[in-house]
Scaffold this motif. Structure first.
Motif, PDB file in Angstrom:
ATOM      1  N   LYS A  68       0.908  -1.110   0.021  1.00  0.00           N
ATOM      2  CA  LYS A  68      -0.255  -0.162  -0.020  1.00  0.00           C
ATOM      3  C   LYS A  68       1.044   1.284  -0.186  1.00  0.00           C
ATOM      4  CE  LYS A  68      -3.669   2.261   2.578  1.00  0.00           C
ATOM      5  NZ  LYS A  68      -4.552   2.201   3.815  1.00  0.00           N
ATOM      6  N   LYS A  69       0.873   1.991  -0.920  1.00  0.00           N
ATOM      7  CA  LYS A  69       1.494   3.385  -1.031  1.00  0.00           C
ATOM      8  C   LYS A  69       0.892   4.408   0.288  1.00  0.00           C
ATOM      9  CE  LYS A  69       3.386   6.549  -4.099  1.00  0.00           C
ATOM     10  NZ  LYS A  69       3.836   6.634  -5.503  1.00  0.00           N
ATOM     11  N   LEU A  70       1.754   4.716   1.084  1.00  0.00           N
ATOM     12  CA  LEU A  70       1.420   5.605   1.837  1.00  0.00           C
ATOM     13  C   LEU A  70       1.490   7.289   1.487  1.00  0.00           C
ATOM     14  CD1 LEU A  70       3.059   3.891   4.970  1.00  0.00           C
ATOM     15  CD2 LEU A  70       0.720   3.731   4.269  1.00  0.00           C
ATOM     16  N   ASP A  71       0.732   7.905   2.144  1.00  0.00           N
ATOM     17  CA  ASP A  71       0.763   9.286   1.820  1.00  0.00           C
ATOM     18  C   ASP A  71       2.049   9.876   2.525  1.00  0.00           C
ATOM     19  OD1 ASP A  71      -1.424   9.315   0.755  1.00  0.00           O
ATOM     20  OD2 ASP A  71      -2.732   9.929   2.394  1.00  0.00           O
ATOM     21  N   LYS A  72       2.826  11.034   2.263  1.00  0.00           N
ATOM     22  CA  LYS A  72       3.779  11.657   2.868  1.00  0.00           C
ATOM     23  C   LYS A  72       3.303  12.157   4.251  1.00  0.00           C
ATOM     24  CE  LYS A  72       7.021  15.436   2.404  1.00  0.00           C
ATOM     25  NZ  LYS A  72       7.231  16.641   1.693  1.00  0.00           N
ATOM     26  N   PRO A  73       3.959  11.932   5.236  1.00  0.00           N
ATOM     27  CA  PRO A  73       3.710  12.209   6.587  1.00  0.00           C
ATOM     28  C   PRO A  73       3.765  13.788   6.640  1.00  0.00           C
ATOM     29  CG  PRO A  73       5.922  11.195   6.812  1.00  0.00           C
ATOM     30  CD  PRO A  73       5.370  10.991   5.353  1.00  0.00           C
ATOM     31  N   ALA A  74       2.888  14.324   7.177  1.00  0.00           N
ATOM     32  CA  ALA A  74       2.704  15.991   7.551  1.00  0.00           C
ATOM     33  C   ALA A  74       3.927  16.187   8.450  1.00  0.00           C
ATOM     34  CB  ALA A  74       1.576  16.460   8.082  1.00  0.00           C
ATOM     35  N   LEU A  75       4.775  17.021   8.102  1.00  0.00           N
ATOM     36  CA  LEU A  75       5.830  17.822   9.187  1.00  0.00           C
ATOM     37  C   LEU A  75       5.130  18.859  10.087  1.00  0.00           C
ATOM     38  CD1 LEU A  75       8.556  18.374   6.595  1.00  0.00           C
ATOM     39  CD2 LEU A  75       8.362  16.398   8.015  1.00  0.00           C
ATOM     40  N   VAL A  76       5.765  18.839  11.178  1.00  0.00           N
ATOM     41  CA  VAL A  76       4.986  19.909  12.228  1.00  0.00           C
ATOM     42  C   VAL A  76       5.196  21.256  11.568  1.00  0.00           C
ATOM     43  CG1 VAL A  76       5.599  20.908  14.417  1.00  0.00           C
ATOM     44  CG2 VAL A  76       6.159  18.397  14.077  1.00  0.00           C
ATOM     45  N   GLY A  77       6.101  21.525  11.100  1.00  0.00           N
ATOM     46  CA  GLY A  77       6.055  23.095  10.506  1.00  0.00           C
ATOM     47  C   GLY A  77       4.840  23.253   9.514  1.00  0.00           C
ATOM     48  N   ASP A  78       4.681  22.163   8.703  1.00  0.00           N
ATOM     49  CA  ASP A  78       3.384  22.292   7.734  1.00  0.00           C
ATOM     50  C   ASP A  78       2.050  22.433   8.441  1.00  0.00           C
ATOM     51  OD1 ASP A  78       5.359  21.927   5.640  1.00  0.00           O
ATOM     52  OD2 ASP A  78       4.895  19.694   5.480  1.00  0.00           O
ATOM     53  N   LYS A  79       2.095  21.658   9.629  1.00  0.00           N
ATOM     54  CA  LYS A  79       0.972  21.978  10.325  1.00  0.00           C
ATOM     55  C   LYS A  79       0.715  23.419  10.902  1.00  0.00           C
ATOM     56  CE  LYS A  79       0.185  17.001  11.231  1.00  0.00           C
ATOM     57  NZ  LYS A  79      -0.360  16.184  12.176  1.00  0.00           N
ATOM     58  N   PHE A  80       1.873  24.017  11.467  1.00  0.00           N
ATOM     59  CA  PHE A  80       2.034  25.134  12.020  1.00  0.00           C
ATOM     60  C   PHE A  80       1.366  26.392  11.035  1.00  0.00           C
ATOM     61  CE2 PHE A  80       3.706  26.245  16.421  1.00  0.00           C
ATOM     62  CZ  PHE A  80       3.878  24.651  16.705  1.00  0.00           C
ATOM     63  N   ILE A  81       2.037  26.192   9.628  1.00  0.00           N
ATOM     64  CA  ILE A  81       1.571  27.172   8.851  1.00  0.00           C
ATOM     65  C   ILE A  81       0.332  27.126   8.510  1.00  0.00           C
ATOM     66  CG2 ILE A  81       2.022  27.407   6.198  1.00  0.00           C
ATOM     67  CD1 ILE A  81       5.165  26.534   6.500  1.00  0.00           C
ATOM     68  N   GLN A  82      -0.234  25.790   8.323  1.00  0.00           N
ATOM     69  CA  GLN A  82      -1.816  25.694   7.771  1.00  0.00           C
ATOM     70  C   GLN A  82      -2.496  26.235   8.766  1.00  0.00           C
ATOM     71  OE1 GLN A  82      -2.584  24.497   4.979  1.00  0.00           O
ATOM     72  NE2 GLN A  82      -4.668  25.155   5.447  1.00  0.00           N
ATOM     73  N   ALA A  83      -2.350  26.071  10.173  1.00  0.00           N
ATOM     74  CA  ALA A  83      -3.099  26.333  11.362  1.00  0.00           C
ATOM     75  C   ALA A  83      -3.084  28.089  11.113  1.00  0.00           C
ATOM     76  CB  ALA A  83      -2.591  25.820  12.755  1.00  0.00           C
ATOM     77  N   ARG A  84      -1.730  28.823  10.935  1.00  0.00           N
ATOM     78  CA  ARG A  84      -1.791  29.997  10.939  1.00  0.00           C
ATOM     79  C   ARG A  84      -2.677  30.579   9.708  1.00  0.00           C
ATOM     80  NH1 ARG A  84       1.655  33.152   8.410  1.00  0.00           N
ATOM     81  NH2 ARG A  84       3.101  31.611   7.760  1.00  0.00           N
ATOM     82  N   LYS A  85      -2.651  29.858   8.679  1.00  0.00           N
ATOM     83  CA  LYS A  85      -3.230  30.362   7.264  1.00  0.00           C
ATOM     84  C   LYS A  85      -4.727  30.405   7.537  1.00  0.00           C
ATOM     85  CE  LYS A  85       0.660  30.023   4.051  1.00  0.00           C
ATOM     86  NZ  LYS A  85       0.963  29.580   2.871  1.00  0.00           N
ATOM     87  N   ASP A  86      -5.042  29.134   8.318  1.00  0.00           N
ATOM     88  CA  ASP A  86      -6.442  28.927   8.487  1.00  0.00           C
ATOM     89  C   ASP A  86      -7.132  30.048   9.372  1.00  0.00           C
ATOM     90  OD1 ASP A  86      -6.422  26.628   7.040  1.00  0.00           O
ATOM     91  OD2 ASP A  86      -6.675  25.296   8.726  1.00  0.00           O
ATOM     92  N   LYS A  87      -6.506  30.718  10.154  1.00  0.00           N
ATOM     93  CA  LYS A  87      -6.520  31.758  11.075  1.00  0.00           C
ATOM     94  C   LYS A  87      -6.514  33.107  10.528  1.00  0.00           C
ATOM     95  CE  LYS A  87      -6.402  29.303  15.149  1.00  0.00           C
ATOM     96  NZ  LYS A  87      -7.670  29.084  15.868  1.00  0.00           N
ATOM     97  N   LYS A  88      -5.821  33.261   9.163  1.00  0.00           N
ATOM     98  CA  LYS A  88      -5.638  34.334   8.546  1.00  0.00           C
ATOM     99  C   LYS A  88      -4.754  35.244   9.418  1.00  0.00           C
ATOM    100  CE  LYS A  88      -9.695  34.302   5.607  1.00  0.00           C
ATOM    101  NZ  LYS A  88     -10.562  33.392   6.015  1.00  0.00           N
ATOM    102  N   LEU A  89      -3.805  34.750   9.729  1.00  0.00           N
ATOM    103  CA  LEU A  89      -2.712  35.575  10.605  1.00  0.00           C
ATOM    104  C   LEU A  89      -1.300  35.519  10.151  1.00  0.00           C
ATOM    105  CD1 LEU A  89      -3.135  33.885  14.187  1.00  0.00           C
ATOM    106  CD2 LEU A  89      -4.070  36.170  13.450  1.00  0.00           C
ATOM    107  N   SER A  90      -0.847  36.763   9.986  1.00  0.00           N
ATOM    108  CA  SER A  90       0.654  36.798   9.428  1.00  0.00           C
ATOM    109  C   SER A  90       1.490  36.165  10.715  1.00  0.00           C
ATOM    110  CB  SER A  90       1.063  38.388   9.317  1.00  0.00           C
ATOM    111  OG  SER A  90       0.955  39.035  10.585  1.00  0.00           O
ATOM    112  N   LEU A  91       2.761  36.054  10.367  1.00  0.00           N
ATOM    113  CA  LEU A  91       3.711  35.558  11.419  1.00  0.00           C
ATOM    114  C   LEU A  91       4.154  36.724  12.488  1.00  0.00           C
ATOM    115  CD1 LEU A  91       5.366  33.009  11.532  1.00  0.00           C
ATOM    116  CD2 LEU A  91       7.322  34.284  10.728  1.00  0.00           C
ATOM    117  N   SER A  92       3.897  37.943  12.162  1.00  0.00           N
ATOM    118  CA  SER A  92       3.863  38.709  13.122  1.00  0.00           C
ATOM    119  C   SER A  92       2.709  38.775  13.966  1.00  0.00           C
ATOM    120  CB  SER A  92       4.033  40.178  12.597  1.00  0.00           C
ATOM    121  OG  SER A  92       5.225  40.086  11.920  1.00  0.00           O
ATOM    122  N   GLN A  93       1.603  38.611  13.636  1.00  0.00           N
ATOM    123  CA  GLN A  93       0.469  38.540  14.385  1.00  0.00           C
ATOM    124  C   GLN A  93       0.368  37.413  15.298  1.00  0.00           C
ATOM    125  OE1 GLN A  93      -2.332  38.674  10.908  1.00  0.00           O
ATOM    126  NE2 GLN A  93      -2.989  40.763  11.608  1.00  0.00           N
TER     127      GLN A  93
END
Length: 65
Positions: free
Chosen positions: A7-32
């Motif tokens: 079975k081909k597995l999906d690439k595991p999500a990295l912590v940084g990717d999850k942080f970026i996605q959560a920040r973008k979901d909340k529409k926040l800049s890095l400074s905010q």
């Protein structure tokens, strides 16, 4: 007897990717995000880049495990 299937597995999500996605979901800049979380921007950036060597070494991190 067990049958194994390949079975081909999906690439595991990295912590940084999850942080970026959560920040973008909340529409926040890095400074905010830094202002709200009270985490210095340089550390949030290091987390998003998965560059954990730039994070401070503290006793609390060692005691977590």
């Amino acid at each position: 007897m067990a049958i194994f299937c390949l079975k081909k597995l999906d690439k595991p999500a990295l912590v940084g990717d999850k942080f970026i996605q959560a920040r973008k979901d909340k529409k926040l800049s890095l400074s905010q995000a830094a202002e709200i979380s009270r985490i210095p921007k340089k550390y949030l950036l290091a987390l998003e880049k998965n560059d954990f060597k730039k994070l401070p070494n503290t006793k609390a991190h060692c005691l977590a495990y």
